[in-house]
Design an enzyme around this catalytic site. Sequence first.
Site, PDB file in Angstrom:
ATOM      1  N   GLU A 176       0.801  -1.215   0.000  1.00 22.25           N
ATOM      2  CA  GLU A 176       0.000   0.000   0.000  1.00 22.25           C
ATOM      3  C   GLU A 176       0.842   1.277   0.000  1.00 22.25           C
ATOM      4  O   GLU A 176       0.762   2.108   0.918  1.00 22.25           O
ATOM      5  CB  GLU A 176      -0.955   0.005   1.193  1.00 22.25           C
ATOM      6  CG  GLU A 176      -1.964  -1.141   1.162  1.00 22.25           C
ATOM      7  CD  GLU A 176      -3.044  -1.013   2.240  1.00 22.25           C
ATOM      8  OE1 GLU A 176      -2.973  -0.081   3.063  1.00 22.25           O
ATOM      9  OE2 GLU A 176      -3.956  -1.855   2.253  1.00 22.25           O
ATOM     10  N   GLU A 371      -5.141  -8.569   1.020  1.00 25.08           N
ATOM     11  CA  GLU A 371      -5.802  -8.181   2.275  1.00 25.08           C
ATOM     12  C   GLU A 371      -7.280  -7.994   1.994  1.00 25.08           C
ATOM     13  O   GLU A 371      -7.662  -7.360   1.015  1.00 25.08           O
ATOM     14  CB  GLU A 371      -5.259  -6.867   2.848  1.00 25.08           C
ATOM     15  CG  GLU A 371      -3.898  -6.953   3.483  1.00 25.08           C
ATOM     16  CD  GLU A 371      -3.479  -5.628   4.125  1.00 25.08           C
ATOM     17  OE1 GLU A 371      -4.378  -4.838   4.518  1.00 25.08           O
ATOM     18  OE2 GLU A 371      -2.272  -5.386   4.214  1.00 25.08           O
TER      19      GLU A 371
END
Length: 466
Positions: A176, A371
């Site tokens: 991320e 995720e």
Amino acid sequence: MTALDTRPSTTTTLRFPEGFRWGTATAAYQIEGAAAEDGRTASIWDTFSRTPGKVRNGDTGDIAADHYHRVSEDIALMRRLGVTDYRFSIAWPRVQPTGRGPAVQKGLDFYRRLTDELREAGIRPVATLYHWDLPQELEDAGGWPHRETAHRFAEYAGLAAEALGDRVATWTTLNEPWCAAFLGYGNGVHAPGRTSARDSLRAAHHFNLAHGLAVGALRAALPEPAEVSLTLNLHAVRAHTDTPEDHDAARRVDAVGNRIFLDPVFHGRLPQDLVADTASVTDWDFVRDGDLRTASAPIDSLGINYYSPTEVAAGSSESPSPWAGAERHVRFVPVPGPRTAMDWPVDADGLHELLVRLRDELPGLPLVVTENGAAYDDYADPSGAVKDPERVVYLHAHLAAVHRAIEDGADVRGYFLWSLLDNFEWAYGYGKRFGVVHVDFATQRRTLKSSAHWYADVIARGGVPA
């Protein structure tokens, strides 16, 4: 990665492809603790969490879930779940405390033990090199807006690969980078807490450069079968209405939220509309000849982190904003429907949208959901049980969306549930629980929630109830 053979669905189970990877995921600073043991020095998250007012209740990751001392116990929990893969992150300041120079062997020994025990348990190790814990010394030297940080990251990647390359099956460079760049340097709600639109764009570019440099370092150090990947938290962006103004708002968010990484990494170019959108912020003079070619080094798969969709309309956002170049043109609209304890909307269709988009834009590239999960207000009842039916509903819907994307031709190879353990949830401290394993932070007692038992059944049957 090799192609998978899809098993036909039945009326009772939405079956996933043969060989589908069933995993769970964590991050070093969120679970390890042992913040000052065996040579580890401070990361930007140590500094940020110790700064008054930055993290709820003044919580820090000093102890977290004490995973550093409870590795064997936590791997035993994974075995009970039946996961095939475990995605963890390596703490840069535990391996290379100053971000420069040789590795610390005691730090590497922790990850050697972790990966050895995973392999003995029949669980495939999946390592992430950067999950936001930049050594503080590198931040003091300029952090991610400083070009040299990208080169230091590549050196660290090479050290880790040389030490653990015979143990780790898949290497993810960054987790991320959008959050690290724009929440860390744009609106300052994450470490290091800086608020500069220009610095956030510089950081984003240097993350792309760092990724490409690290791919080269990994390829040079790893054995041939090892896979190299990248994980992005792509935004499923929707226009609030069908007006040109709302569609332009969605375009702006897509540029700074998605294409700022997708275009350099997979096409070796900058999104020109993003350059135009941000002309008042920067002239992009920090992009040098060859940077985009470096950033677009081929990888073996792409990881996608997804929690909820983003709906936007024409308008303006609060300042400081993480949406560089879009903040004066975009208003974020609440998505209707149920919400998690994070106040995030529950909408599995957004995950399907992203996977199908990537099917079309990046044909031939394997995808992995690295995720996906939800925080709820979990607690142990008088019997000691932790029941979380809302999480089961959330996970069921999102796994069904993944299955639908596979049926629609998306090459999705695995799913990693976030998270194995309740943990330090960044600026929220210990107030938000994402784990399928409940952690009593006073005693470090672990308890499988009802969602953990449900996920174990999904893995055992190779799919979700239809």
